[in-house]
Motif scaffolding. Sequence first.
Motif, PDB file in Angstrom:
ATOM      1  N   ASN A 248       0.830  -1.212   0.000  1.00  0.00           N
ATOM      2  CA  ASN A 248       0.000   0.000   0.000  1.00  0.00           C
ATOM      3  C   ASN A 248       0.866   1.264   0.000  1.00  0.00           C
ATOM      4  O   ASN A 248       0.559   2.251  -0.695  1.00  0.00           O
ATOM      5  CB  ASN A 248      -0.935   0.006   1.213  1.00  0.00           C
ATOM      6  N   ARG A 251       2.613   1.326  -3.576  1.00  0.00           N
ATOM      7  CA  ARG A 251       1.670   1.727  -4.631  1.00  0.00           C
ATOM      8  C   ARG A 251       1.158   3.146  -4.381  1.00  0.00           C
ATOM      9  O   ARG A 251       0.932   3.922  -5.327  1.00  0.00           O
ATOM     10  CB  ARG A 251       0.510   0.747  -4.667  1.00  0.00           C
ATOM     11  N   ASP A 255       1.192   6.252  -6.864  1.00  0.00           N
ATOM     12  CA  ASP A 255      -0.062   6.941  -7.193  1.00  0.00           C
ATOM     13  C   ASP A 255       0.065   8.445  -7.024  1.00  0.00           C
ATOM     14  O   ASP A 255      -0.469   9.233  -7.827  1.00  0.00           O
ATOM     15  CB  ASP A 255      -1.198   6.415  -6.314  1.00  0.00           C
ATOM     16  N   ARG A 317      -7.048   6.407 -13.983  1.00  0.00           N
ATOM     17  CA  ARG A 317      -6.833   5.796 -12.661  1.00  0.00           C
ATOM     18  C   ARG A 317      -8.080   5.102 -12.117  1.00  0.00           C
ATOM     19  O   ARG A 317      -8.006   3.998 -11.583  1.00  0.00           O
ATOM     20  CB  ARG A 317      -6.364   6.874 -11.688  1.00  0.00           C
ATOM     21  N   ASP A 318      -9.231   5.736 -12.260  1.00  0.00           N
ATOM     22  CA  ASP A 318     -10.437   5.160 -11.678  1.00  0.00           C
ATOM     23  C   ASP A 318     -10.910   3.910 -12.412  1.00  0.00           C
ATOM     24  O   ASP A 318     -11.685   3.119 -11.876  1.00  0.00           O
ATOM     25  CB  ASP A 318     -11.563   6.210 -11.651  1.00  0.00           C
ATOM     26  N   ARG A 320      -8.674   1.670 -13.716  1.00  0.00           N
ATOM     27  CA  ARG A 320      -7.621   0.664 -13.659  1.00  0.00           C
ATOM     28  C   ARG A 320      -7.986  -0.586 -12.844  1.00  0.00           C
ATOM     29  O   ARG A 320      -7.783  -1.719 -13.319  1.00  0.00           O
ATOM     30  CB  ARG A 320      -6.340   1.290 -13.098  1.00  0.00           C
ATOM     31  N   PRO A 321      -8.533  -0.451 -11.611  1.00  0.00           N
ATOM     32  CA  PRO A 321      -8.826  -1.675 -10.820  1.00  0.00           C
ATOM     33  C   PRO A 321      -9.745  -2.658 -11.540  1.00  0.00           C
ATOM     34  O   PRO A 321      -9.536  -3.868 -11.484  1.00  0.00           O
ATOM     35  CB  PRO A 321      -9.480  -1.118  -9.551  1.00  0.00           C
ATOM     36  N   LYS A 322     -10.756  -2.125 -12.211  1.00  0.00           N
ATOM     37  CA  LYS A 322     -11.720  -3.015 -12.857  1.00  0.00           C
ATOM     38  C   LYS A 322     -11.088  -3.779 -14.015  1.00  0.00           C
ATOM     39  O   LYS A 322     -11.208  -5.003 -14.121  1.00  0.00           O
ATOM     40  CB  LYS A 322     -12.922  -2.209 -13.338  1.00  0.00           C
ATOM     41  N   GLU A 324      -7.863  -4.207 -14.708  1.00  0.00           N
ATOM     42  CA  GLU A 324      -6.796  -5.095 -14.245  1.00  0.00           C
ATOM     43  C   GLU A 324      -7.377  -6.319 -13.540  1.00  0.00           C
ATOM     44  O   GLU A 324      -6.840  -7.428 -13.644  1.00  0.00           O
ATOM     45  CB  GLU A 324      -5.858  -4.341 -13.300  1.00  0.00           C
ATOM     46  N   GLY A 325      -8.464  -6.109 -12.802  1.00  0.00           N
ATOM     47  CA  GLY A 325      -9.116  -7.226 -12.118  1.00  0.00           C
ATOM     48  C   GLY A 325      -9.582  -8.293 -13.091  1.00  0.00           C
ATOM     49  O   GLY A 325      -9.528  -9.493 -12.794  1.00  0.00           O
TER      50      GLY A 325
END
Length: 409
Positions: A248, A251, A255, A317-318, A320-322, A324-325
């Motif tokens: 965390n 990263r 970030d 950025r917003d 990216r998690p989805k 990449e997931g």
Amino acid sequence: MSSDPWGRVDETGTVYVRTTDGEQVVGSWQAGTPDEALAYFERKYEGLVVEIGLLERRVKTTDLSSKDAQVAIAHIREQVDAHHAVGDLDALKVRLDKLVETVDARREERKAQRAKQSDEARHSKEALVVEAEELAQSDQWRAAGERLRALVDTWKGLPRLDRKSDDELWHRFSHARSAFSKRRKAHFASLDAQREEARKTKEKLVAEAESLSASADWGPTAARYRELMADWKAAGRAQREHEDDLWNRFRGAQDVFFAARSSVFAERDAEQTENLKLKEELAEEAEKLVPVQDLKAARAAFRSINERWEAIGHVPRDARPKVEGRMHAVERALQESEETEWRRTNPEARARAEGLTGQLQAAVDKLQGQIETARSAGNGAKADKLQRELDGRQALLDQALKGLHEFGG
């Protein structure tokens, strides 16, 4: 003078009993009539009859030891031989002789039974030792450790052998467990050392990443972050309690930098939006690899997709998690397929599973035969005891069959 078929009383009050060896003096009676004398000693005879009958039942229906039975027989025989009763004393001697034969036969039967049980226990313990020695070389730390604990419980449920044999087998069994524990301890100690080294390395990477987070030297700093990420992956995992926190921080430092860069280079938003579209297309292409049909081809295809993915660059950025997931989900599916294929094609583990299953099936079949024999003989107690042992073996067999099924067996 008074008499009956088994005795008489003469004019002096002396009581006699008739035997195959002739008349024997029972005793002297002066307290009443001759008939009362005969009745008194006949009652003594009946008492002996009852006592012998009770002993016969105890010998046949209880677990009276041979030693105790012989003592009881000798006690009654002394009374019979003393001729202090009027009745068929010869018949009582015959019954006592037969009772001695019964006690001897039961003693030999118990001796044979104990020998058989000891032999079965020896074979069972030898099988446990062999399995424990095989498990001692296993690298399946959790499964092998659980199985060794189960073997200990099985060992405790088996009867003891002679001291020398039991001690020798237990020494081998205990040595195998100790060897496994030593290897496992060394393995995890090595892991701990590696994870501690990884923690120290990542602490340094985090420190550098945090020191770069305020840099405005966008190109070189971004390149350095990529190098730090490569170093991070190469470092391996730290201890669980440190890994997430370090990640965390690492990263988070990135970030901060990339968020600042994004605010300065707002014109790149359009490019990142296009990158997102491209990565979504790659994620969709990757998702078609699941469910995995051809693992080798799927791995090659995923590597190709991943290389194109890495070449695309950043996305908003917003988002990216989805996106990449989605890729991580495909990667996990490929890893699970690899693990399943490895377990299925591992000949050593499969051979152990088949060997264990065969041993347990043989033990179950044998116990079932013994239970049928015991019930046919009317020995319910033995059958119940064997049934409990069978239940335990059956549970182990079911577990082994389940494990074998995982190999496609």
